[in-house]
Design an enzyme around this catalytic site. Structure first.
Site, PDB file in Angstrom:
ATOM      1  CE  LYS A 154      -4.310   6.545   3.092  1.00 13.94           C
ATOM      2  NZ  LYS A 154      -5.721   6.317   3.169  1.00 13.94           N
ATOM      3  CG  HIS A 185      -7.468   8.390   0.095  1.00 13.92           C
ATOM      4  ND1 HIS A 185      -6.148   8.211  -0.246  1.00 13.92           N
ATOM      5  CD2 HIS A 185      -7.989   7.135   0.229  1.00 13.92           C
ATOM      6  CE1 HIS A 185      -5.873   6.922  -0.327  1.00 13.92           C
ATOM      7  NE2 HIS A 185      -6.975   6.242  -0.046  1.00 13.92           N
ATOM      8  CG  HIS A 227      -2.056   0.920   1.199  1.00 19.26           C
ATOM      9  ND1 HIS A 227      -2.230   1.918   2.136  1.00 19.26           N
ATOM     10  CD2 HIS A 227      -3.099   1.044   0.338  1.00 19.26           C
ATOM     11  CE1 HIS A 227      -3.327   2.600   1.868  1.00 19.26           C
ATOM     12  NE2 HIS A 227      -3.877   2.095   0.775  1.00 19.26           N
ATOM     13  CE  LYS A 234      -1.265   4.926  -1.529  1.00 17.79           C
ATOM     14  NZ  LYS A 234      -1.886   4.381  -0.309  1.00 17.79           N
ATOM     15  CG  ASP A 291      19.095  12.021  -9.008  1.00 18.98           C
ATOM     16  OD1 ASP A 291      19.032  11.008  -9.736  1.00 18.98           O
ATOM     17  OD2 ASP A 291      19.084  13.184  -9.459  1.00 18.98           O
ATOM     18  CG  ASP A 347       0.320  17.547  22.668  1.00 20.92           C
ATOM     19  OD1 ASP A 347      -0.894  17.852  22.700  1.00 20.92           O
ATOM     20  OD2 ASP A 347       0.798  16.622  23.335  1.00 20.92           O
TER      21      ASP A 347
END
Length: 469
Positions: free
Chosen positions: A389, A387, A209, A211, A216, A394
């Site tokens: 995450k 979508h 999952h 990405k 370089d 704090d």
């Protein structure tokens, strides 16, 4: 006669699976669900278990994982000393799990939604001089894919090595025609655990999952955004996809490159070497605040990302804000969130009002009553599909990555998050969170408990099925 033989074979297989579940089951709830499925669905229950239910922590895909991690650079004295700070326990936990220490000297940039993200990504890709590493859970045909293909062809013509990993199930719709073009122009491309009978048939339920893009070895990207035109054009029924991504320049980018190289070894059995960062990148503005890459998957001994989220919630003193489309937590995270809220921490959840999977949405909503009763504030984002995450706490610590708050991300998927011990980034994400809450619909406990019985029934179905997701 043949019926007796068949029944005998079936009983032997069923008993061996039951024994395996009792000995090596990951969690009591899942073990019970699979036992019920095997007894209630003859043949079908066994088939589903072999396909989806095996405990991958028991049967690792990367057999020589320790040898790979032994090649990672060891933290220096200065890096080890920071483990004694405010978030020292979390840093130590993440280092022991993922083998990456927190690093300073990183330049970070928050990227919101598809347009700004891909503009920044293409800018970095166009500047590549040595190699491009790219992997995605969802890689779909479309304008973005075509633009990447053309850029890859140009860079390869100038001597740049391009390596691509796409998930065999998440990118199932990626056309053979496009893959053929990639190979023709010289892209080194592999599918992660493609669906096929044979070695990986039993690993269908374990997906990559992540990405990741690394240019370089020095400029990297990670977050929730996939290669799909729906991030630019929207999707019928859902509208525009909203998501968050992160650009990193510096040592943390090198760590993300190591995550890619570990996955590359899994798909190709080839070990890649790290490259030194070009001097031009050293001139970029950097920060002394820390970033730590946390990568986890079913090959690890412990649920790395679940432990990371659990620790961040428990360490919150003033607030903990969470944006995630799939909040289907286990008992540990439920207790952590409730305990934080009941002890006076401002706990808020921002969830998409629209869903790309209705059954999963029922499961997400099934936990709302427990949260609201404990004083947790819940906001439903109405504009398209959210979508992202994100977790921020704090004004001091935040996380951006690929992991959801569900068992699939914790137990079955290969995931990666960037943990940022970075005041400026935390404040930026907090401000963005609060702005999104202003346009969202806040749930009230008194109103929510009056929802129709039909919704409660759907939520019950979703919760019962959630251990099998």
């Amino acid at each position: 006669m043949w019926t007796s033989i068949f029944i005998g074979i079936y009983v032997i297989i069923a008993l061996s699976i039951v024994l395996s579940i009792l000995l090596y089951g990951a969690k009591p709830t899942k073990s019970l669900a699979w036992l019920l499925a095997i007894f209630a669905l003859p043949v079908g229950g066994i088939f589903l278990y072999l396909l989806l239910g095996r405990n991958r922590r028991r049967y690792k895909l990367i057999e020589h994982q320790k040898d790979l991690f032994s090649k990672l650079p060891k933290p220096n004295t200065e890096q080890i000393n920071v483990f004694d700070g405010k978030y020292g326990k979390l840093m130590t936990l993440s280092y022991k799990n993922s083998h990456f220490p927190p690093t300073s000297g990183n330049d970070l940039k928050i990227l919101k939604d598809g347009k700004s993200t891909f503009e920044t990504i293409f800018c970095a890709l166009e500047g590549a001089t040595k190699r491009i590493h790219i992997q995605y859970y969802i890689f779909e045909d479309g304008d973005l894919a075509t633009r990447l293909l053309n850029l890859f062809e140009q860079k390869i013509a100038h001597g740049v090595v391009v390596r691509l990993i796409y998930d065999g199930i998440g990118s199932f719709s990626l056309s053979k025609k496009y893959l053929k073009k990639l190979l023709e122009i010289g892209v080194e491309v592999y599918s992660f655990l493609p669906f096929k009978f044979g070695r990986y048939f039993y690993s269908l339920n374990f997906r990559n999952h992540r990405k990741i893009i690394v240019v370089d070895g020095a400029i990297a990207f990670t977050g929730g955004i996939n290669v799909s035109d729906k991030y630019l054009k929207g999707q019928v029924g859902l509208g525009k996809w909203h998501d968050m991504h992160l650009r990193l320049i510096g040592p943390a980018a090198t760590q993300l490159d190591q995550v890619f190289m570990t996955d590359w070894y899994l798909v190709s059995t080839k070990l890649l070497a790290a490259i030194e960062q070009p001097k031009s990148y050293a001139k970029q503005p950097v920060s002394n605040e820390l970033v730590q890459i946390v990568a986890g998957g079913p090959d690890d001994d412990f649920p790395v990302l679940e432990q990371t989220y659990f620790s961040m919630i428990n360490m919150a003193k003033g607030y903990i804000y969470i944006t995630n489309p799939y909040i289907v937590p286990g008992q540990a995270l439920i207790r952590a969130l409730q305990t934080a809220a009941l002890s006076g921490v401002d706990v808020r959840l921002l969830v998409s009002e629209k869903a790309d999977n209705q059954v999963v949405s029922w499961s997400v909503h099934s936990y709302f009553e427990l949260f609201l009763k404990a004083g947790i504030k819940i906001y439903l984002f109405p504009d398209g599909f959210l979508h992202s995450k994100i977790m921020v706490s704090d004004d001091a610590i935040s996380s951006i990555g690929t992991a959801n708050l569900d068992d699939r991300s914790f137990e079955q998927n290969y995931e990666v998050n960037a943990i940022m011990y970075h005041t400026q980034i935390a404040k930026q994400l907090k401000e963005d969170f609060l702005n999104d809450c202003k346009i969202s619909n806040e749930l009230a406990y008194d109103d929510f408990i009056k929802r129709p019985w039909s919704k409660k029934l759907k939520e019950g179905v979703g919760k019962v099925l959630s251990p099998l997701f």
